[in-house]
Design an enzyme around this catalytic site. Structure first.
Site, PDB file in Angstrom:
ATOM      1  N   ASN A   9       0.876  -1.172   0.000  1.00 19.56           N
ATOM      2  CA  ASN A   9       0.000   0.000   0.000  1.00 19.56           C
ATOM      3  C   ASN A   9       0.914   1.223   0.000  1.00 19.56           C
ATOM      4  O   ASN A   9       1.496   1.562   1.018  1.00 19.56           O
ATOM      5  CB  ASN A   9      -0.877  -0.038   1.265  1.00 19.56           C
ATOM      6  N   TRP A  10       1.030   1.835  -1.169  1.00 15.31           N
ATOM      7  CA  TRP A  10       1.945   2.973  -1.294  1.00 15.31           C
ATOM      8  C   TRP A  10       1.382   4.264  -0.709  1.00 15.31           C
ATOM      9  O   TRP A  10       2.088   5.270  -0.648  1.00 15.31           O
ATOM     10  CB  TRP A  10       2.333   3.178  -2.761  1.00 15.31           C
ATOM     11  N   LYS A  11       0.098   4.256  -0.393  1.00 18.28           N
ATOM     12  CA  LYS A  11      -0.547   5.464   0.164  1.00 18.28           C
ATOM     13  C   LYS A  11      -0.282   6.652  -0.765  1.00 18.28           C
ATOM     14  O   LYS A  11      -0.237   6.476  -1.985  1.00 18.28           O
ATOM     15  CB  LYS A  11      -0.059   5.699   1.601  1.00 18.28           C
ATOM     16  N   GLU A 164      -5.278  -4.655  10.665  1.00 17.35           N
ATOM     17  CA  GLU A 164      -4.233  -3.654  10.865  1.00 17.35           C
ATOM     18  C   GLU A 164      -4.526  -2.869  12.143  1.00 17.35           C
ATOM     19  O   GLU A 164      -5.321  -1.925  12.126  1.00 17.35           O
ATOM     20  CB  GLU A 164      -4.208  -2.685   9.676  1.00 17.35           C
ATOM     21  N   GLY A 230       2.929  -0.989   4.233  1.00 14.07           N
ATOM     22  CA  GLY A 230       2.999   0.417   3.852  1.00 14.07           C
ATOM     23  C   GLY A 230       4.442   0.839   3.647  1.00 14.07           C
ATOM     24  O   GLY A 230       5.047   0.609   2.597  1.00 14.07           O
ATOM     25  N   GLY A 231       5.047   1.441   4.670  1.00 15.00           N
ATOM     26  CA  GLY A 231       6.387   2.010   4.593  1.00 15.00           C
ATOM     27  C   GLY A 231       7.419   1.112   3.926  1.00 15.00           C
ATOM     28  O   GLY A 231       8.162   1.550   3.036  1.00 15.00           O
TER      29      GLY A 231
HETATM   30  P1  PGA Z   1       2.910   0.443   7.581  1.00 13.82           P
HETATM   31  O1  PGA Z   1       1.432   0.644   6.938  1.00 13.82           O
HETATM   32  O2  PGA Z   1       3.443  -0.844   7.019  1.00 13.82           O
HETATM   33  O3  PGA Z   1       3.674   1.642   7.139  1.00 13.82           O
HETATM   34  O4  PGA Z   1       2.714   0.370   9.062  1.00 13.82           O
HETATM   35  C1  PGA Z   1       0.577  -0.443   6.759  1.00 13.82           C
HETATM   36  C2  PGA Z   1      -0.744   0.014   6.189  1.00 13.82           C
HETATM   37  O5  PGA Z   1      -1.236   1.074   6.595  1.00 13.82           O
HETATM   38  O6  PGA Z   1      -1.334  -0.656   5.314  1.00 13.82           O
END
Ligand code: PGA
Length: 248
Positions: A9-11, A164, A230-231
């Protein structure tokens, strides 16, 4: 056997050029990976370019959200019809950032879910408790509510849930394998009350500060069937490291 899903998830990150550069590096690292479904959710602006670049690869394409109407006067929104039109096959729905910053309720999440299903999109449906809910001992009640409201009128076929915990997202505070397994087990129990036997086939991903370093222990939990990242999905080598977690 549930086939694992490792999803990025690149946001709100990466311009088109950066997305292309990521794929140039990432595709050769994972082209021979046959045991997991790999999915990337770039921002809307990179979807079309990515759809063309991913066409003959083993990597699926996801949108990070959609709106539940097919078309009309909804300024700024993107419909499921538009997503399937460009070759998107997955969509993330109900992410905690959408719930927190954009006021998405369980009811809206369910409308989006039903719209996605109407158009044949595979949904990665996100749930998770906040820190205050966990500290108040409400974790399982919150998860139960998010599931029963969110999947109202949704069949279990192809269902993918991402657990999550909000306190673990982007914070570097991963849930321990025990915490993850406990939550995933309770989610599967709720699903089996709703669906019966088919609940065993639902894939439940963990998300929240997943890295190549902790992927092995999390993926070893019996009810953890993948990761939403995410990150650590923003760099090709680190996301590939998660895709290639220890499958023994
Ligand atoms: P993160 O984000 O790996 O940066 O904690 C996960 C997500 O929000 O899907």
């Amino acid at each position: 056997m549930r086939r694992p899903v490792i999803a990025a998830n690149w946001k709100m990150n990466k311009k088109i050029e950066e997305a292309q550069a990521f794929l140039d590096e990432f595709i050769p690292l994972v082209w021979n990976e046959r045991e997991v479904d790999i999915v990337i959710a770039p921002p809307f602006t990179a979807l079309y370019t990515m759809a063309n670049l991913l066409r003959i690869t083993n990597i699926g394409l996801a949108a990070q959200d959609l709106f539940y109407e097919d078309k009309g006067a909804y300024t700024g929104e993107i419909s499921p019809v538009m997503l399937t039109d460009i070759g998107c096959s997955y969509v993330i729905i109900g992410h905690s950032e959408r719930r927190i910053y954009f006021g998405e309720t369980d009811e809206i999440v369910n409308k989006k879910f039903r719209a996605a299903r109407r158009h044949g999109l595979e949904v990665i449906f996100c749930i998770g408790e906040s820190l205050s809910e966990r500290e108040a001992g409400m974790t399982f009640d919150v998860l139960k509510r998010q599931i029963s409201e969110g999947i109202r009128d949704i069949s279990s076929d192809g269902l993918i849930i991402a657990y999550e915990p909000v306190w673990a997202i982007g914070t570097g505070k991963t849930a321990t394998p025990d915490q993850a397994q406990e939550a995933h087990e309770s989610i599967r129990k709720t699903l089996s009350h709703l669906y019966g036997e088919p609940a065993k086939g639902v894939r439940i991903l963990y998300g929240g500060s997943v890295t190549p370093e902790n992927a092995d222990v999390l993926m070893a939990c019996p009810d953890v069937d993948g990761a939403l990242v995410g990150g650590a999905s923003l760099k090709a080598d680190s996301f590939a490291g998660i895709v290639k977690y220890n499958k023994q």
